[in-house]
Scaffold this motif. Structure first.
Motif, mmCIF file in Angstrom:
data_model
loop_
_atom_site.group_PDB
_atom_site.id
_atom_site.type_symbol
_atom_site.label_atom_id
_atom_site.label_comp_id
_atom_site.label_asym_id
_atom_site.label_seq_id
_atom_site.Cartn_x
_atom_site.Cartn_y
_atom_site.Cartn_z
ATOM 1 N N THR A 1 16.145 31.577 29.911
ATOM 2 C CA THR A 1 15.190 31.118 28.894
ATOM 3 C C THR A 1 13.749 31.494 29.181
ATOM 4 O O THR A 1 12.882 31.287 28.333
ATOM 5 C CB THR A 1 15.261 29.588 28.731
ATOM 6 O OG1 THR A 1 15.115 28.970 30.010
ATOM 7 C CG2 THR A 1 16.580 29.179 28.116
ATOM 8 N N GLY A 2 13.463 32.052 30.370
ATOM 9 C CA GLY A 2 12.097 32.496 30.580
ATOM 10 C C GLY A 2 11.588 32.363 31.998
ATOM 11 O O GLY A 2 12.277 31.891 32.894
ATOM 12 N N THR B 1 22.200 30.910 29.949
ATOM 13 C CA THR B 1 21.172 31.492 29.095
ATOM 14 C C THR B 1 19.860 31.555 29.853
ATOM 15 O O THR B 1 19.355 30.540 30.342
ATOM 16 C CB THR B 1 20.992 30.646 27.821
ATOM 17 O OG1 THR B 1 22.233 30.579 27.118
ATOM 18 C CG2 THR B 1 19.927 31.249 26.916
ATOM 19 N N ILE C 1 19.589 22.462 33.065
ATOM 20 C CA ILE C 1 18.559 23.374 33.557
ATOM 21 C C ILE C 1 18.822 23.769 35.003
ATOM 22 O O ILE C 1 19.030 22.914 35.872
ATOM 23 C CB ILE C 1 17.165 22.729 33.426
ATOM 24 C CG1 ILE C 1 16.835 22.477 31.947
ATOM 25 C CG2 ILE C 1 16.091 23.621 34.057
ATOM 26 C CD1 ILE C 1 15.534 21.743 31.717
ATOM 27 N N LEU D 1 15.547 28.961 34.287
ATOM 28 C CA LEU D 1 14.140 29.320 34.326
ATOM 29 C C LEU D 1 13.832 29.960 35.675
ATOM 30 O O LEU D 1 14.308 29.486 36.706
ATOM 31 C CB LEU D 1 13.249 28.086 34.152
ATOM 32 C CG LEU D 1 12.955 27.596 32.734
ATOM 33 C CD1 LEU D 1 12.234 26.255 32.793
ATOM 34 C CD2 LEU D 1 12.102 28.601 31.962
ATOM 35 N N MET E 1 11.747 24.916 24.501
ATOM 36 C CA MET E 1 12.253 26.027 25.294
ATOM 37 C C MET E 1 13.690 26.368 24.940
ATOM 38 O O MET E 1 14.044 27.532 24.735
ATOM 39 C CB MET E 1 12.161 25.674 26.783
ATOM 40 C CG MET E 1 12.797 26.692 27.711
ATOM 41 S SD MET E 1 12.808 26.133 29.424
ATOM 42 C CE MET E 1 13.876 24.684 29.341
ATOM 43 N N ILE E 2 14.515 25.338 24.840
ATOM 44 C CA ILE E 2 15.944 25.564 24.584
ATOM 45 C C ILE E 2 16.187 25.853 23.108
ATOM 46 O O ILE E 2 17.059 26.645 22.740
ATOM 47 C CB ILE E 2 16.781 24.357 25.059
ATOM 48 C CG1 ILE E 2 16.661 24.234 26.582
ATOM 49 C CG2 ILE E 2 18.238 24.498 24.639
ATOM 50 C CD1 ILE E 2 17.361 23.018 27.167
ATOM 51 N N VAL F 1 20.953 26.578 31.095
ATOM 52 C CA VAL F 1 19.802 27.441 30.866
ATOM 53 C C VAL F 1 19.077 27.639 32.197
ATOM 54 O O VAL F 1 19.028 26.740 33.038
ATOM 55 C CB VAL F 1 18.829 26.862 29.810
ATOM 56 C CG1 VAL F 1 19.503 26.764 28.462
ATOM 57 C CG2 VAL F 1 18.291 25.502 30.239
#
Length: 480
Positions: A115-116, A113, A34, A6, A478-479, A4
């Motif tokens: 995630t933001g 992915t 992450i 960020l 978050m995930i 993921v």
């Protein structure tokens, strides 16, 4: 499982850059899925920020990626404060373009992915860009939970007082849910009393915070239990207390800073344990000559050893070069009482400009800290168990001082409502002497409480601690 990603968008001044990237480092240490991309404005004039970013790159090269936005320099800007304003105003559109490009391209990537975004306080307007692409946005707050309580309070209060929304000095004490005591108007940020610019800016920031998917705050539950418990009311985004987030290791220095560092550390090594009072007032803290003289007299009258980092502001500042604007100082010995520099030999040391604050606070010779009450400085002081004297300068620092003295009983009050560079608001030598003697008194209850809080702070970030678990909760939320 899939990685993921960020995207962090920090402001690159020390007080913002270090906490947000140290938090990013903690995230990747918590979960090896992450990955972090950092979008930042690279300045050729900020050697610290550039060196610090390089150190983060080197520490975790496979987990961090950096995208730099070139700096546009406005040579008409003269002060460091103006430089920060310029950074935000000029580069917000450029950062918006980068955020837009990232947002529109991520949908086609399958290996990771997205995630933001995690935005710094000064870049919260970019929350709207993330929302356009239906991408979650989080905010990292370098201030404390009390300041976040104020932001949430503003949105509620604004709805109740639409006719006269801005604050007035004559208002009664404000009832803010994150504070045990009513908050006097004179400790609120000065910008709240500016109906044309300051108040609308605060309201905009408060509304963006409300729109975020989550907010990370650089504090810990045991330090601000009342404020943090008030966030669990279902009316706000989730709040994660993830601090203290500090860079307690040796920071990168320029060659001139290294020379200063060696000189300061050598002097401290020669002083008795807990015998020195350290005075430092942050990147923007400045004094006029009359106040410099009162500080010097107060320190002499106290009889204690001292280490004083001094930045001064002349009554008619000269035109500054770029380097001067980013940290240069002007001073002369006429600002001090006659014979001061000779009398303090061996007992006091002056630092003109930059000071290695973390290393100084960590030194066993330091007995107390006279501080501008910036939140990072407060956390550093608590981490090392050094009791503080409050001398706030600007922004939310008066609220921080109020919290430390009146709410938490973790500091000695010198002033709660000081306005820097106000010729009519001079703290006298006698006031300074009294506060220094009070904080250096071994029987003072504040000294004991700060030592206890230092132990609690260290427990909060290790496995099973309150902030460790809060970071875990953020990752899970978050995930998904």
């Amino acid at each position: 499982m899939k990685n993921v990603e960020l995207i962090f968008v920090p402001q690159t001044s020390k007080g913002h850059l270090i906490p947000i990237l140290e938090f990013a480092k903690r995230l990747v240490d918590h979960d090896n899925r992450i990955l972090i991309t950092v979008v930042f404005v690279k300045s050729p004039f900020d050697s610290f920020a550039n060196a610090y970013i390089e150190s983060v790159k080197a520490s975790k090269p496979d987990r961090f990626k950096f995208i730099d936005v070139p700096l546009i320099v406005d040579h008409h800007r003269q002060s460091f404060e103006d430089h920060v304003i310029d950074l935000v105003e000029t580069h917000l559109p450029l950062l918006k373009n980068v955020v837009t490009d990232i947002s529109s391209s991520k949908s086609s990537l399958n290996s990771t992915t997205f995630t933001g975004f995690v935005f710094d306080l000064l870049f919260v307007p970019l929350v709207d860009v993330a929302h356009e692409f239906k991408i979650p946005s989080y905010i990292f707050l370098t201030a404390n939970a009390g300041f976040l309580s104020l932001l949430f309070h503003l949105t509620t209060r604004h709805g109740e007082t639409r006719d006269i929304p801005e604050f007035k000095r004559s208002n009664p004490d404000e009832l803010i849910s994150g504070f045990i005591n009513p908050v006097p108007p004179n400790v609120l940020p000065s910008d709240l009393f500016d109906k044309d610019n300051g108040y609308p800016a605060y309201m905009m920031i408060a509304q963006k915070f409300k729109a975020a998917k989550g907010i990370m705050v650089n504090t810990f539950e045991e330090l601000e239990p009342y404020a943090i418990s008030n966030f669990s009311n279902g009316r706000n985004p989730p709040v994660y207390s993830i601090g203290p987030v500090l860079d307690i290791n040796c920071r990168p220095h320029t060659e001139s800073d290294l020379a200063q560092h060696k000189k300061v550390m050598k002097w401290l090594d020669e002083q008795p344990q807990s015998s020195v009072i350290f005075l430092c007032f942050g990147s923007f803290g400045r004094f006029l000559a009359p106040q410099v003289k009162e500080i010097a007299l107060g320190l002499e009258q106290s009889g204690y050893r001292f280490l004083w980092s001094l930045c001064v502001q002349s009554s008619s500042p000269p035109q500054l070069s770029q380097n001067d604007a980013l940290g240069g100082v002007c001073y002369n010995e006429d600002m001090f009482p006659e014979g001061f520099t000779e009398r303090i030999q061996g007992k006091g040391m002056m630092i003109y400009g930059w000071a290695p604050q973390v290393e100084i606070l960590a030194h066993e010779a330091i007995g107390a800290f006279v501080s501008h009450c910036g939140w990072n400085s407060i956390l550093e002081s608590l981490w090392f168990g050094v009791p503080m004297v409050t001398w706030p300068m600007y922004a939310e620092q008066k609220m921080n001082a109020f919290k430390m003295v009146k709410e938490l009983r973790l500091a000695v009050e010198l002033r709660l409502d000081y306005e820097q560079l106000n010729i009519d608001n001079v703290v006298t030598a006698n006031e300074i002497e009294k506060a220094v003697k009070q904080v250096m008194d071994d029987c003072n209850e504040v000294r004991k409480k700060v030592k206890e809080m230092a132990k609690i702070a260290r427990k909060a970030i290790v496995n099973g601690g309150s902030s460790f678990l809060s970071i875990q909760r953020f990752i899970e939320d978050m995930i998904g």
